[in-house]
Design an enzyme around this catalytic site. Structure first.
Site, mmCIF file in Angstrom:
data_model
loop_
_atom_site.group_PDB
_atom_site.id
_atom_site.type_symbol
_atom_site.label_atom_id
_atom_site.label_comp_id
_atom_site.label_asym_id
_atom_site.label_seq_id
_atom_site.Cartn_x
_atom_site.Cartn_y
_atom_site.Cartn_z
ATOM 1 N N THR A 118 0.874 -1.163 0.000
ATOM 2 C CA THR A 118 0.000 0.000 0.000
ATOM 3 C C THR A 118 0.909 1.209 0.000
ATOM 4 O O THR A 118 2.023 1.137 0.504
ATOM 5 C CB THR A 118 -0.871 0.034 1.284
ATOM 6 O OG1 THR A 118 -1.524 -1.221 1.456
ATOM 7 C CG2 THR A 118 -1.913 1.125 1.226
ATOM 8 N N ARG A 173 -12.447 -8.800 -3.609
ATOM 9 C CA ARG A 173 -11.960 -8.505 -2.257
ATOM 10 C C ARG A 173 -11.483 -7.058 -2.130
ATOM 11 O O ARG A 173 -10.817 -6.516 -3.000
ATOM 12 C CB ARG A 173 -10.813 -9.469 -1.900
ATOM 13 C CG ARG A 173 -10.204 -9.226 -0.505
ATOM 14 C CD ARG A 173 -8.979 -8.352 -0.567
ATOM 15 N NE ARG A 173 -8.357 -8.200 0.765
ATOM 16 C CZ ARG A 173 -7.349 -7.366 1.021
ATOM 17 N NH1 ARG A 173 -6.835 -6.634 0.055
ATOM 18 N NH2 ARG A 173 -6.853 -7.267 2.238
ATOM 19 N N GLY A 224 -9.672 -4.375 0.796
ATOM 20 C CA GLY A 224 -9.002 -4.266 2.077
ATOM 21 C C GLY A 224 -9.343 -2.977 2.800
ATOM 22 O O GLY A 224 -10.379 -2.350 2.552
ATOM 23 N N ASP A 225 -8.451 -2.550 3.672
ATOM 24 C CA ASP A 225 -8.731 -1.382 4.508
ATOM 25 C C ASP A 225 -8.413 -0.053 3.825
ATOM 26 O O ASP A 225 -8.920 0.990 4.239
ATOM 27 C CB ASP A 225 -7.920 -1.469 5.799
ATOM 28 C CG ASP A 225 -6.416 -1.406 5.539
ATOM 29 O OD1 ASP A 225 -5.906 -2.259 4.779
ATOM 30 O OD2 ASP A 225 -5.739 -0.510 6.072
ATOM 31 N N THR A 238 -0.932 0.525 6.421
ATOM 32 C CA THR A 238 -0.529 -0.532 5.498
ATOM 33 C C THR A 238 -0.375 -1.820 6.292
ATOM 34 O O THR A 238 0.255 -1.838 7.348
ATOM 35 C CB THR A 238 0.784 -0.193 4.772
ATOM 36 O OG1 THR A 238 1.177 -1.319 3.974
ATOM 37 C CG2 THR A 238 1.917 0.135 5.731
ATOM 38 N N GLY A 239 -0.976 -2.894 5.793
ATOM 39 C CA GLY A 239 -0.858 -4.146 6.529
ATOM 40 C C GLY A 239 -1.880 -5.168 6.072
ATOM 41 O O GLY A 239 -2.435 -5.072 4.978
ATOM 42 N N GLY A 255 -5.078 -6.177 5.645
ATOM 43 C CA GLY A 255 -6.253 -5.326 5.623
ATOM 44 C C GLY A 255 -7.440 -5.792 6.431
ATOM 45 O O GLY A 255 -8.124 -4.979 7.067
#
Length: 309
Positions: A176, A204, A206-207, A227-228, A230
């Site tokens: 990210t 899908r 993510g965050d 970032t990670g 999600g």
């Protein structure tokens, strides 16, 4: 004059010095410094924190080293689906897009959603239709093609496996990009963009495009870009959690980021990191992984980029 400050990230994970060549390390550091310089010059000229974070993320989207924009990874269908969000802290205005394809700079579209659409979050074909009405730049599939990303997808193609960014099991990196900034008027802003995960299915998300999970800004507290992994950042409402700890428990930026990234997130199995800046110009680059591509610059003379823990 209020302090000006800027911080950015380009992904976190098991990033080890032994797994990156000196040439690759130089390329990453050079790209991050270039992005910092662009954003900081915007702040120095008296422009807004929104302008700064948009410019930084646009630069990173155009750089194939990072999993966003041009460097976006392949989905299970061999396409590219991108997400982005942007938020300003003065009036809590925000814009976000998800599952979009062909748009050169998703972060620019996210800002247009915020300022022109009357909505906060657009997705898929509808977001692409809005992008065309707004005159956004589109690129064909060849623009987003990268040989390294393609080979990564080939290893997972026709399986139920997926992979975060361009990593292997021993070099896991969450892909990210993001930026946070404080301008001379005391306004905060945050921007985040991603190409998602390799071989992802079912649309899908993510965050990164979710306000409060992967991106948040509030002049009362801070601006955060995450970032990670999600799914865990969504469940932990991580970006907003940092702000809440500052607003309701009077924690400092550093203490709030430490509590969320080092304690709360790992408790539910999550890993990754964030960059954040508060209303006084303090920055935090917090992560619980082996490394995070990151950097920060401020009016007190700080100007550094890093990779490893």
């Amino acid at each position: 004059m209020t302090n000006i400050a800027l911080a950015l990230h380009g992904g976190a994970g098991t990033i080890l010095k032994k797994s990156i060549t000196p040439e690759q390390e130089h390329s990453y550091l050079e790209a991050m410094q270039g992005a910092l310089d662009i954003g900081y010059k915007i702040l120095e000229k008296g422009k807004s924190s929104l302008d700064a974070v948009e410019a930084v993320v646009t630069f990173l989207e155009d750089c194939p080293l990072f999993n966003a924009g041009k460097g976006a990874v392949f989905t299970a269908a061999g396409t590219h689906e991108m997400d982005a969000s942007i938020m300003e802290g003065k009036n809590l205005q925000a814009g976000a897009v998800s599952a979009i394809s062909g748009i050169k700079n998703p972060i620019k579209l996210a800002r247009l959603v915020m300022e022109k659409s009357g909505h906060v979050f657009l997705s898929g074909k509808g977001a692409e239709e809005f992008a065309r009405e707004m005159g956004c730049n589109f690129e064909d599939a060849s623009y987003f093609y990268d040989e390294f990303r393609y080979k990564q997808w080939q290893r997972l193609k026709n399986t139920d496996q997926f992979q975060l960014d361009h990593s292997s099991n021993i070099d896991e990196k969450f892909g990210t990009v993001g930026a946070v900034a404080l301008d001379q008027y005391g306004n905060l802003a945050a921007a985040t963009s991603t190409g998602g995960m390799t071989n992802k299915r079912f649309g899908r998300i993510g965050d990164s495009p979710m306000i409060g999970a992967g991106n948040y800004a509030n002049n009362l507290t801070c601006a955060v870009s995450c970032t990670g992994s999600g799914e865990f950042f969504i469940r932990g409402v991580v970006a907003y959690d940092v702000s809440c700890l500052m607003e309701y428990k009077n924690l400092s930026l550093a203490a709030a980021c430490k509590e969320v990234i080092q304690h709360r997130l790992p408790k539910i199995g999550g890993d990754g990191g964030l960059v954040a800046v508060d209303s006084q110009g303090n920055t935090s680059l917090s992560f619980n992984t082996e490394g995070m591509y990151r950097g920060h610059r401020n009016s007190q003379g700080k100007n550094q980029v890093y990779i490893y823990a």
